[in-house]
Design an enzyme around this catalytic site. Sequence first.
Site, PDB file in Angstrom:
ATOM      1  N   THR A   7       0.852  -1.193   0.000  1.00 26.56           N
ATOM      2  CA  THR A   7       0.000   0.000   0.000  1.00 26.56           C
ATOM      3  C   THR A   7       0.891   1.247   0.000  1.00 26.56           C
ATOM      4  O   THR A   7       1.981   1.255   0.571  1.00 26.56           O
ATOM      5  CB  THR A   7      -0.970   0.031   1.205  1.00 26.56           C
ATOM      6  N   GLY A   8       0.405   2.289  -0.685  1.00 25.34           N
ATOM      7  CA  GLY A   8       1.172   3.543  -0.744  1.00 25.34           C
ATOM      8  C   GLY A   8       2.545   3.357  -1.348  1.00 25.34           C
ATOM      9  O   GLY A   8       3.552   3.744  -0.760  1.00 25.34           O
ATOM     10  N   SER A  10       3.433   4.473  -4.539  1.00 27.10           N
ATOM     11  CA  SER A  10       3.711   5.373  -5.668  1.00 27.10           C
ATOM     12  C   SER A  10       4.981   6.179  -5.435  1.00 27.10           C
ATOM     13  O   SER A  10       5.610   6.641  -6.388  1.00 27.10           O
ATOM     14  CB  SER A  10       2.527   6.326  -5.875  1.00 27.10           C
ATOM     15  N   GLY A  12       8.291   7.345  -2.218  1.00 26.51           N
ATOM     16  CA  GLY A  12       8.931   7.140  -0.913  1.00 26.51           C
ATOM     17  C   GLY A  12       9.300   5.693  -0.601  1.00 26.51           C
ATOM     18  O   GLY A  12       9.775   4.944  -1.460  1.00 26.51           O
ATOM     19  N   GLY A  14       7.480   3.070   0.088  1.00 22.08           N
ATOM     20  CA  GLY A  14       6.700   2.048  -0.635  1.00 22.08           C
ATOM     21  C   GLY A  14       7.275   1.767  -2.008  1.00 22.08           C
ATOM     22  O   GLY A  14       7.402   0.603  -2.426  1.00 22.08           O
ATOM     23  N   TYR A 150      -0.003  11.528  15.074  1.00 21.28           N
ATOM     24  CA  TYR A 150       0.785  10.554  14.294  1.00 21.28           C
ATOM     25  C   TYR A 150       1.293   9.436  15.220  1.00 21.28           C
ATOM     26  O   TYR A 150       1.188   8.254  14.899  1.00 21.28           O
ATOM     27  CB  TYR A 150       1.951  11.290  13.636  1.00 21.28           C
TER      28      TYR A 150
END
Length: 242
Positions: A7-8, A10, A12, A14, A150
């Site tokens: 997941t995520g 696209s 960084g 990931g 966070y």
Amino acid sequence: MKTVLITGSSRGIGAAIARRLNDEYKIIINYNKSKDKAMELLDELRSTNPNVIALKADVSNEDEVENMFAIAEKNFGHVDILINNAGISHFSLIQDIDFDTWKNVINTNLNSVFLNSKRAIPNMISNQYGVIINMSSIWGDFGASMEALYSTSKGGINTFTKAMAKELAPSGIRVNAIAPGIVDTDLMRNDFTKSELEDLKKEVSINRFAKPEEIAGLVRYLISDEASYITGDIIHINGGFY
Ligand code: NAP
């Protein structure tokens, strides 16, 4: 060839994970807003691995998660390995956090881990095999001033990881979390000024931030059979920050 959904992925960490796993796995890149970056990554990975697809889903939305898994399964059968990596940061005083912001960060960082894991687990149980990695943070254990929201989302991930590991171990599923310190990606670049980043760097024993590739290397090890006895752990990778 096992199938990994990241997941995520696209950008960084990931995206670095997807690159690091591309020679050995079928890869599902997930993106939400960064379609162009996801498509560039798809082209790059496909040049050496035909078994890569990129799927759009807001991973905090149950219908979109269902749709992503349905397409993934149509292409690759089932998801063997789930990397719950998508996340956003939030930096402010507690009294300045409005409730919608609170809910958005919890939805994106924590509820997404529940939704994606819940969807992946039944097939993993049927196969008596699965690996789940949840991307936590150093702040999930220690808490950070100005990052209460966070930190809370990552603390929740840590507890969920330990509980899932116990519940799923009898079904051959390992669950761990990775807790990075500071990694050189958009996420932290957007939160701090250049001089704040320089000050922060001095607090890290190794005197630099992690490269996304260094987190990806740990993921590669943890999902492999080399790590077959590791479950229910929060693995810290922070250059001696703590
Ligand atoms: P990043 O560069 O900002 O990338 C974040 C990724 O998450 C992007 O691919 C983004 O996709 C995706 N994402 C965000 N919201 C999403 C949603 N609702 N649905 C699907 N995808 C979504 O951040 P990063 O530094 O790589 O962070 C990755 C993970 O590591 C996060 O969980 C973060 O908390 C954790 N982490 C980072 C650091 C650090 O210092 N960088 C330290 C500790 C932990 P789109 O752009 O396509 O929307």
